[in-house]
Design an enzyme around this catalytic site. Structure first.
Site, short mmCIF file in Angstrom:
data_model
loop_
_atom_site.label_atom_id
_atom_site.label_comp_id
_atom_site.label_asym_id
_atom_site.label_seq_id
_atom_site.Cartn_x
_atom_site.Cartn_y
_atom_site.Cartn_z
N GLU A 194 -2.86 1.33 -7.45
CA GLU A 194 -3.73 2.59 -7.88
C GLU A 194 -5.14 1.89 -7.24
OE1 GLU A 194 -3.11 4.16 -11.59
OE2 GLU A 194 -0.95 4.26 -11.47
C1 LIG Z 1 5.38 -2.79 -8.18
C2 LIG Z 1 4.70 -1.81 -7.75
C3 LIG Z 1 4.68 -0.56 -7.88
C4 LIG Z 1 4.03 0.44 -7.00
N1 LIG Z 1 4.38 1.83 -7.32
C5 LIG Z 1 3.59 2.95 -6.38
C6 LIG Z 1 4.20 4.28 -6.66
O1 LIG Z 1 4.59 4.52 -7.53
N2 LIG Z 1 3.86 5.23 -5.61
C7 LIG Z 1 3.06 4.60 -4.48
O2 LIG Z 1 2.97 5.55 -3.50
N3 LIG Z 1 2.85 3.43 -4.13
C8 LIG Z 1 3.21 2.50 -5.20
N4 LIG Z 1 2.95 1.26 -4.96
C9 LIG Z 1 2.30 0.69 -3.49
C10 LIG Z 1 0.68 0.16 -4.15
O3 LIG Z 1 -0.03 1.25 -4.50
C11 LIG Z 1 0.32 -0.53 -2.96
O4 LIG Z 1 1.20 -1.96 -2.87
C12 LIG Z 1 -1.13 -0.77 -2.66
O5 LIG Z 1 -1.73 0.41 -2.45
C13 LIG Z 1 -1.60 -1.90 -1.69
O6 LIG Z 1 -0.81 -1.58 -0.53
P1 LIG Z 1 -0.30 -2.65 0.33
O7 LIG Z 1 0.37 -3.27 -0.55
O8 LIG Z 1 0.13 -2.02 1.42
O9 LIG Z 1 -1.45 -3.67 0.93
P2 LIG Z 1 -2.15 -3.50 2.13
O10 LIG Z 1 -2.99 -2.12 2.46
O11 LIG Z 1 -1.29 -3.93 3.25
O12 LIG Z 1 -3.37 -4.66 1.79
C14 LIG Z 1 -3.21 -5.91 2.06
C15 LIG Z 1 -4.44 -6.63 1.35
O13 LIG Z 1 -5.67 -6.28 2.48
C16 LIG Z 1 -6.49 -5.82 1.38
N5 LIG Z 1 -7.30 -4.62 2.07
C17 LIG Z 1 -6.57 -3.59 2.75
N6 LIG Z 1 -7.50 -2.76 3.24
C18 LIG Z 1 -8.71 -3.25 3.10
C19 LIG Z 1 -10.10 -2.96 3.71
N7 LIG Z 1 -10.45 -1.76 4.13
N8 LIG Z 1 -10.93 -3.85 2.86
C20 LIG Z 1 -10.62 -4.94 2.24
N9 LIG Z 1 -9.44 -5.17 1.95
C21 LIG Z 1 -8.66 -4.36 2.34
C22 LIG Z 1 -5.83 -5.17 0.25
O14 LIG Z 1 -6.71 -5.16 -0.94
C23 LIG Z 1 -4.91 -6.13 0.02
O15 LIG Z 1 -5.57 -7.77 -0.55
C24 LIG Z 1 3.63 0.18 -5.75
C25 LIG Z 1 3.59 -1.26 -5.39
C26 LIG Z 1 4.01 -2.11 -6.07
C27 LIG Z 1 4.15 -3.53 -5.83
#
Ligand SMILES: Cc1cc2nc3c(=O)[nH]c(=O)nc-3n(C[C@H](O)[C@H](O)[C@H](O)COP(=O)(O)OP(=O)(O)OC[C@H]3O[C@@H](n4cnc5c(N)ncnc54)[C@H](O)[C@@H]3O)c2cc1C
Length: 655
Positions: free
Chosen positions: A439
């Protein structure tokens, strides 16, 4: 577009080097455009957070402490009493052991009305206020945190909230009674290639005359294996006369073409039913579009304005639980001739846990009541609470582990087997960790809040640094900025925080309120100095922005504590003590953050990180076994029918 300079990504100047896709997909600039377009641009109500970052400490917006209406209170307290009875019966350890929420519990939660807490009574729900919804979440999640995730994914981001806010009357009648009665829902935005950057959404929704056909792969959908309804974000292609764009659909989970391909497992929240879901030619009727084509991300962001409060609720609950364990254990465990809590090194941790718990609860309750009153715009405050609570609760749990020593690292089952009280301390640490990621990760929350914090500056002066702005627009911006800053800058120099008698009504807390007032002007001046120094390039100064936002979060926390403690002083004098202690702690952090704004290792860190990524220091990685390299970091996938069995979990039908 001016705002486009200011969404997660980079500046116009920096963007030239980065304006290419890192892998196939939208460029950085397109990503920013999508995020900016989803922003709610208008401010129709006053915002404490927005004013705070402009150096205007609008205490009047949050003081006096709001109170729920007598009806909301009666309804909420009655629900909490029933929820407390159920929570006592929850077998949280069984959920942890079996890594699933047991079948019977779904029925009990449905009977309680837990799946419809936020749904109006007219549609079969409980019609709870934000305040009582979040109190109930914290309470039920104390039975096992996976239950908090189940209920919050279902109704803070799943079908109930967006349909309640943006659905037509027909959609409300069709969907809300179902989910209120216990049919679980899920929210599907994330994809293998879509995390923090929604511009990459690849799931397509192709019009077929009567409706849409969905194709794509959705990752990490909480509740995905058990849901009857999904909210799915998919991209409608642009056609003549229709701009298309990311669109929110309510989708029946048993529609032909949907396969739940995997249930994912994690560091914590072992009971959640989180899924990888494939869409292959899934037909969705046009009447299931929410709010209109291309409005999906706007819906997601607006839903999160209050939906985001449920994660802090879990953090408040977690911190309360930690405080309880810390107190009991530290008073009884004796080492070196004293209770461990009497040793200063442990005492400071106990004080941190107690002060932080009071602060998190105050911030959350304040935000909830402001949201319930509907008098303030709380989008910045809610984001601040999500950011702050997820970071601080994690530290609280970490400090608790330290206080518990070896027992903090031991599982509850193992403790119990040795005849000791089974405190699930290692579990709470694991369960709380995700709040800093989903979130809106902490990094994204920093940028999102910073964007709002500089909104006025961009409105006034953004065209000056916008390369796409015309000469005339730039000239007008210069004139506008001259007028605005001539009036605004002097206001940062003086304020009530300098007057020893200001905020006297806060008694012993007045000095902290004065500190907040002074610091509000100081952080506003710092942001202005940053903008003057880096101009459009400031967006790339993520470490600077993060610190400025963290200062704002501390100031909001201090304000919430002081206002609440003052309001409750007559009936509960302990609030003043807790608020005072928390403010002392927060002021140390704020001072350090102000120093770090200008004295830091950011420049050398940026250089070092670049060289790390270039592989300059790979020698440093020698001497250990490395992870296998035969698989990619992100698994490639293809559109088309599923080749794996559906792993959906069927919950027993309720009679
Ligand atoms: C247990 C769990 C439940 C979840 N439930 C849902 C759900 O119900 N529905 C759903 O749609 N999603 C869900 N998610 C997905 C979750 O919302 C994402 O994991 C989250 O949005 C982060 O995306 P990512 O993991 O792909 O990280 P990435 O976007 O790949 O980011 C990797 C790292 O880079 C950083 N980063 C990325 N972009 C930037 C930027 N522009 N500037 C600075 N830092 C940056 C991030 O903060 C992070 O530290 C869930 C994930 C988990 C693990």
């Amino acid at each position: 577009m001016v705002g486009e300079l200011w969404t997660p990504g980079g500046t116009v100047t920096a963007q030239k080097e980065h304006a290419r896709p890192t892998t196939q997909g939208p460029t950085e600039r397109e990503a920013r455009r999508v995020a900016e377009a989803a922003r709610q641009t208008e401010w129709t109500k006053p915002s404490f957070g927005k004013e705070l970052f402009l150096g205007r400490f609008r205490l009047d917006l949050v003081d006096p402490w709001p109170t729920p209406s007598p009806e909301a209170r009666a309804k909420g307290e009655a629900f909490l009493a029933r929820a407390a009875e159920l929570t006592e019966r929850i077998d949280g350890r069984r959920i942890e052991r079996e890594a699933r929420i047991y079948d019977e519990l779904f029925g009990e939660l449905a009977d309680l009305g837990a799946f419809g807490m936020k749904i109006p009574e007219a549609y079969g729900g409980q019609g709870l206020s934000n305040l009582y919804y979040n109190k109930a979440l914290a309470l039920i999640a104390s039975g096992n945190p996976s239950l908090g995730a189940l209920l919050s994914a279902h109704q803070s981001i799943g079908v109930p909230q967006p349909v309640k806010m943006f659905g037509t009357e027909e959609q409300k009648k069709r969907f809300l009674p179902r989910v209120a009665a216990g049919e679980v829902s899920a929210f599907l935005l994330t994809e293998p290639d879509v995390g923090s950057d929604p511009a990459r959404v690849a799931t397509s929704a192709t019009p077929d005359g009567e409706g849409y056909v969905l194709d794509g792969l959705k990752l990490w959908a909480t509740n995905g294996t058990i849901a009857g309804l999904f909210v799915v974000m998919a991209r409608v292609p642009a056609t003549d006369g229709n701009r298309g764009g990311i669109t929110a659909f309510v989708v029946e989970a048993d529609s032909p073409g949907i396969t739940v391909e995997a249930r994912n497992s994690f560091l914590g929240l072992r009971g959640i039913e989180n899924a990888l879901i494939r869409f292959d030619g899934v037909r969705v009727p046009a009447e299931n579009v929410l709010m209109g084509v291309g409005r999906g991300l706007k819906i997601a962001l607006a839903t999160l304005n209050t939906g985001r409060l449920s994660l802090p609720a879990m953090c408040v609950g977690g911190s309360k639980w930690c405080l309880n364990v810390a107190r009991g254990w530290s008073a009884e465990r004796v080492q070196w001739g004293r209770a461990v809590g009497a040793h200063e090194a442990v005492a400071t941790k106990i004080a941190f846990i107690a002060g932080t718990t009071y602060a998190l609860e105050s911030m959350l309750d304040l935000c909830c009541m402001l949201a319930d009153d509907e008098t303030n715009d709380i989008r910045i405050e809610a984001a601040l609470v999500k950011l702050y609570a997820s970071e601080m609760a994690w530290k609280v749990a970490d400090e608790l582990i330290q206080i518990r020593g070896g027992r903090g690292y031991e599982t509850a089952d193992s403790l119990e087997a040795r005849g000791e009280r089974p405190a699930e301390v290692e579990q709470i640490l694991r369960d709380l960790r995700i709040n800093r990621i989903f979130e809106g990760s902490t990094e994204i929350m920093h940028l999102l809040i910073a964007r709002e914090a500089v909104d006025t500056h961009l409105d006034v002066a953004g065209d000056i640094i916008d390369p796409d702005a015309s000469k005339r627009a730039k000239a007008e911006a210069v004139a506008r900025a001259a007028g605005f800053y001539a009036g605004w800058l002097p206001t940062l120099a003086v304020g009530a925080g300098f007057m020893p008698s200001a905020y006297r009504e806060f008694g012993p807390l007045a000095k902290h309120v004065r500190f907040v007032e002074r610091s509000s002007r100081r952080v506003a001046a710092s942001i202005f100095a940053g903008m003057a120094r880096w101009q459009g390039g400031m967006e790339r100064r993520q470490a600077f922005l993060g610190r400025a936002v963290d200062i704002g979060a501390e100031l909001f926390a201090m304000t919430a504590c002081c206002v609440r403690a003052k309001a409750e002083a007559a009936s509960d004098p302990t609030g003043v003590e807790l608020a005072d202690a928390f403010c002392e702690q927060a002021r140390v952090r704020v001072d350090a953050l102000f120093t770090a704004l200008w004295h830091n290792s950011d420049t050398s860190d940026r250089k070092l990180a670049r060289k790390v990524l270039e592989g300059r220091y790979t020698k440093l990685e020698d001497g250990v076994r490395h992870i296998r390299e035969d698989l990619p970091w992100v698994a490639p996938w293809k559109l088309g029918p599923s080749t794996t069995p559906d792993v959906r979990r069927k919950l027993p039908k309720r009679g």
